[in-house]
Design an enzyme around this catalytic site. Sequence first.
Site, PDB file in Angstrom:
ATOM      1  N   LYS A   1      15.934  65.264  36.356  1.00  0.00           N
ATOM      2  CA  LYS A   1      16.325  66.593  36.848  1.00  0.00           C
ATOM      3  C   LYS A   1      15.819  66.787  38.271  1.00  0.00           C
ATOM      4  O   LYS A   1      14.746  66.287  38.634  1.00  0.00           O
ATOM      5  CB  LYS A   1      15.721  67.644  35.904  1.00  0.00           C
ATOM      6  CG  LYS A   1      16.146  69.074  36.161  1.00  0.00           C
ATOM      7  CD  LYS A   1      15.607  69.967  35.047  1.00  0.00           C
ATOM      8  CE  LYS A   1      15.890  71.435  35.256  1.00  0.00           C
ATOM      9  NZ  LYS A   1      15.398  72.273  34.133  1.00  0.00           N
TER      10      LYS A   1
ATOM     11  N   SER B   1      18.684  75.266  31.898  1.00  0.00           N
ATOM     12  CA  SER B   1      18.896  74.905  33.282  1.00  0.00           C
ATOM     13  C   SER B   1      19.006  73.398  33.508  1.00  0.00           C
ATOM     14  O   SER B   1      19.441  72.985  34.579  1.00  0.00           O
ATOM     15  CB  SER B   1      17.749  75.460  34.128  1.00  0.00           C
ATOM     16  OG  SER B   1      16.520  74.821  33.803  1.00  0.00           O
TER      17      SER B   1
ATOM     18  N   SER C   1      15.371  75.334  28.470  1.00  0.00           N
ATOM     19  CA  SER C   1      16.255  74.628  29.402  1.00  0.00           C
ATOM     20  C   SER C   1      16.545  73.183  29.079  1.00  0.00           C
ATOM     21  O   SER C   1      17.418  72.575  29.690  1.00  0.00           O
ATOM     22  CB  SER C   1      15.700  74.721  30.821  1.00  0.00           C
ATOM     23  OG  SER C   1      16.036  75.976  31.346  1.00  0.00           O
TER      24      SER C   1
HETATM   25  N1  GLN Z   1      17.047  80.687  30.280  1.00  0.00           N
HETATM   26  C1  GLN Z   1      15.643  80.632  30.544  1.00  0.00           C
HETATM   27  C2  GLN Z   1      15.368  81.301  31.838  1.00  0.00           C
HETATM   28  O1  GLN Z   1      16.293  81.493  32.574  1.00  0.00           O
HETATM   29  C3  GLN Z   1      15.207  79.222  30.512  1.00  0.00           C
HETATM   30  C4  GLN Z   1      14.685  78.655  31.762  1.00  0.00           C
HETATM   31  C5  GLN Z   1      14.088  77.325  31.596  1.00  0.00           C
HETATM   32  O2  GLN Z   1      13.781  76.899  30.489  1.00  0.00           O
HETATM   33  N2  GLN Z   1      13.847  76.676  32.719  1.00  0.00           N
HETATM   34  O3  GLN Z   1      14.254  81.644  32.145  1.00  0.00           O
END
Ligand code: GLN
Length: 483
Positions: free
Chosen positions: A80, A155, A179
């Site tokens: 990532k 994400s 994410s």
């Molecule tokens: N949807 C969650 C957020 O926007 C998850 C983010 C993540 O795990 N990086 O905070």
Amino acid sequence: MDKLYSLSAKSMKELLEKREVSSVEITKSVIERIEKTDKDVCAYNSYNFENALKNAEAVDAKRAKGETLGALAGIPLAVKDNIHVKGLKTTCSSKMLENFVAPFNATVTDKLNASDAIIVGKTTMDEFAMGSSGESSKLAVAKNPWDTSRIPGGSSSGSAVTVAASQVPFAMGTDTGGSIRMPAAYTGVLGLKPTYGTVSRYGIIPLASSFDQAGPMARNVDDLAMLFGAVCGRDTKDAVTKNYTFDGYGDSVKGMKIGVPKEYYGEGVQPAVKERVFEAIETLKAQGAEIIDISLPSTEYALAAYYIICCAEAASNLGRYDGLRYGFRGSNTSNVEDLYLTTRSEGFGDEVKRRIMLGTCVLSSGYSDAYYKRAKLLQQNLAAEFTEAFKSCDVIITPSIALTAWKFGEKAGNPAEVYAADICTITLNIAGLPGMSVPCGFDSSNNMPVGFQIIGKKFRESDILTVAKCYENAVGGFAVKEF
Ligand code: GLN
């Protein structure tokens, strides 16, 4: 041998060890596959093909000389784009870091290099890992291989997509509130968020430091475990990491107790998702697991607590992007204050700004008692409820996400609804627990994948993987999108 790219990591490893193929051949096949398909699914912000081929040659040479090789020797993978790989860009899919080149390796990267893995590129993501759909990326926006008009989830969007589209066998993502698990569920692959403190955060751009955790994504349990084993463990550069060695997993759930918390199967969960998850639970029951009803009553406050703590930590973590030290710098500014203002106004996207404002608000005097401190209390309650629940069961099963992948733009005007979709995953980050999304069929109304989540006790990833492996065997493996 054609279609080398589509093999599992385990098969690649076997062929490499038997010297039936070389890492250069596998890596070339992966590169060709990415070149052919990535215009359709947009999994990457940047490629690392030249270095990948050089590294593959080096691994082949080491093997030819009979030198000892690491556990992932010669196998391609992606990471990532918030994980530093020295000399490559780390953009976080943001204009703020669009041209930022990592000056050092994350510990995860060092471990991948030490295990002789071949990094082929950096995968796209929601900007600064803020999001659940992948749509907040300011660079490439990944598409769901099962239907490219739909979101891949976020994400860690690109990491899920590159695995789901059989470009690489596995990839690294990060998970602050779901994410890894959400995009895994949306794209029909497996994704593990390990226990907080299992995988080093050093060299990974933080979102909310007390929740952030990196983890593996793959198309089957063995590959996922192989990658997890290579990246976990104590790191002196990350004080929260623990002495942890991953000691493998079994394939039988006989005598295991599986808790099913009613709060995770409420009205917000789409009927098709519930059906598939209950089928998965039935499958495990048929394999000898005992199913137990449990309750986690604080779940209803988890979303509020998560977004308060996450935004508070994000606001302070993102304070470093001031246009002076690194990253994007606003132009035509006449004084320092103006420089900050222009840099941050132009460099960050809307979602990032929204969180910085929310986080700053909940930490400000007058509000911190009402919001931040109460959220921290809720965090304790929630963690205590899990501890209590785990007295009567070994693992807990819930949906990974309440929905299946929606069409791009469909929820653009309603960030609160998108936040609400995270309800099943965020509780684990709040409590520091490990969890994994496993594919369990499709929503027949749109043919998109559904995932269920296996939650384990702290540092009991082996229990989670045992349940996942048993399920994988029982259903005869997971569907792969032909592409
Ligand atoms: N949807 C969650 C957020 O926007 C998850 C983010 C993540 O795990 N990086 O905070």
